[in-house]
Scaffold this motif. Sequence first.
Motif, PDB file in Angstrom:
ATOM      1  N   MET A  71      63.038   3.621 -75.988  1.00  0.00           N
ATOM      2  CA  MET A  71      62.680   4.399 -77.172  1.00  0.00           C
ATOM      3  C   MET A  71      61.709   5.524 -76.837  1.00  0.00           C
ATOM      4  O   MET A  71      61.789   6.618 -77.404  1.00  0.00           O
ATOM      5  N   ARG A  72      60.810   5.275 -75.919  1.00  0.00           N
ATOM      6  CA  ARG A  72      59.866   6.331 -75.524  1.00  0.00           C
ATOM      7  C   ARG A  72      60.571   7.480 -74.825  1.00  0.00           C
ATOM      8  O   ARG A  72      60.192   8.654 -74.994  1.00  0.00           O
ATOM      9  N   MET A  73      61.588   7.173 -74.038  1.00  0.00           N
ATOM     10  CA  MET A  73      62.358   8.249 -73.408  1.00  0.00           C
ATOM     11  C   MET A  73      63.099   9.075 -74.447  1.00  0.00           C
ATOM     12  O   MET A  73      63.128  10.307 -74.379  1.00  0.00           O
ATOM     13  N   ILE A  74      63.712   8.403 -75.413  1.00  0.00           N
ATOM     14  CA  ILE A  74      64.442   9.118 -76.470  1.00  0.00           C
ATOM     15  C   ILE A  74      63.491  10.019 -77.248  1.00  0.00           C
ATOM     16  O   ILE A  74      63.845  11.149 -77.613  1.00  0.00           O
ATOM     17  N   ALA A  75      62.275   9.543 -77.488  1.00  0.00           N
ATOM     18  CA  ALA A  75      61.289  10.313 -78.245  1.00  0.00           C
ATOM     19  C   ALA A  75      60.563  11.346 -77.381  1.00  0.00           C
ATOM     20  O   ALA A  75      59.681  12.046 -77.886  1.00  0.00           O
ATOM     21  N   THR A  76      60.922  11.460 -76.103  1.00  0.00           N
ATOM     22  CA  THR A  76      60.347  12.392 -75.120  1.00  0.00           C
ATOM     23  C   THR A  76      58.869  12.113 -74.852  1.00  0.00           C
ATOM     24  O   THR A  76      58.137  12.989 -74.417  1.00  0.00           O
ATOM     25  N   LEU A  77      58.425  10.876 -75.077  1.00  0.00           N
ATOM     26  CA  LEU A  77      57.054  10.509 -74.756  1.00  0.00           C
ATOM     27  C   LEU A  77      56.883  10.250 -73.265  1.00  0.00           C
ATOM     28  O   LEU A  77      55.780  10.399 -72.728  1.00  0.00           O
ATOM     29  N   ILE A  78      57.970   9.824 -72.605  1.00  0.00           N
ATOM     30  CA  ILE A  78      58.003   9.729 -71.147  1.00  0.00           C
ATOM     31  C   ILE A  78      59.325  10.325 -70.680  1.00  0.00           C
ATOM     32  O   ILE A  78      60.305  10.369 -71.432  1.00  0.00           O
ATOM     33  N   ASN A  79      59.337  10.801 -69.445  1.00  0.00           N
ATOM     34  CA  ASN A  79      60.536  11.428 -68.903  1.00  0.00           C
ATOM     35  C   ASN A  79      61.495  10.397 -68.329  1.00  0.00           C
ATOM     36  O   ASN A  79      61.071   9.426 -67.695  1.00  0.00           O
ATOM     37  N   ALA A  80      62.774  10.618 -68.535  1.00  0.00           N
ATOM     38  CA  ALA A  80      63.789   9.779 -67.910  1.00  0.00           C
ATOM     39  C   ALA A  80      63.911  10.143 -66.438  1.00  0.00           C
ATOM     40  O   ALA A  80      63.792  11.304 -66.061  1.00  0.00           O
TER      41      ALA A  80
END
Length: 258
Positions: free
Chosen positions: A61-70
Amino acid sequence: MKEILNVKNITKNFKLTKKQQASKNINKPYFAAVDNVSFKSYEGEVFGLLGPNGAGKTTTMRMIATLINASEGDADVKGFSIIKQPLEVRRNIGFLTNELKLDEFFTPNFHFDFFAELRGIPKNVANRRKEELFDRFGLGQYADVKIGKLSQGNKQKASLAISIVHDPAIVIFDEPTNGLDVVTAKVVTDFLVQLKQSGKSVILSTHIFGLLENLCDRVGIIINGKMVACDTVKVLAGEKNLEDMFFDIYRKTTKEAL
């Protein structure tokens, strides 16, 4: 239904020290917290993410929200790439987690106005939005009370209102009812239904099987960073309930006897 989110083979690797490699019994210098996960979500749908602690739900979810990079892969949010167009993605996503901590020395009023201004929302629009949400969550009488003096339930409701100040198309909730009393939890779950009915896409992570069964149109099961099953609750569970089905899959995937 119209597709609004398309998650395409996203992976998140975290570097490991030699000591960490030894403790996890991993020979590689990294750990795949999320490993090649894909799924889609649609307007007017609640999509549930289910898995044990450490499975990779929150990282996804954090990746989808751009809070962390994939580390690898991509996801499209209303056609915008989380890799190439993160600012556009953030304009279309609201993300609520228990880790969202509002400053205890400021009021819900102050926080709402601050984040509305930060997002460039016109004052008259922000005021209408605040009146609507504060009324919905019963926050009007607490609007000028410092966060530190609010109950846990009212803190959660204030966090929820502030996380969707910009009226996002996709709302991501990480354990939204965790630690709440039954009355406040009911207010939150009723609001999730309202979001769905208004055409929003809701991504929900929770350990509460009943919540998933009652709210979710589809559920994705993540174990050890991998999406091992994804379908409607009815198809996944068959003649069983969701809890029994999950532990059947968990045993088969981890080869552990519970």
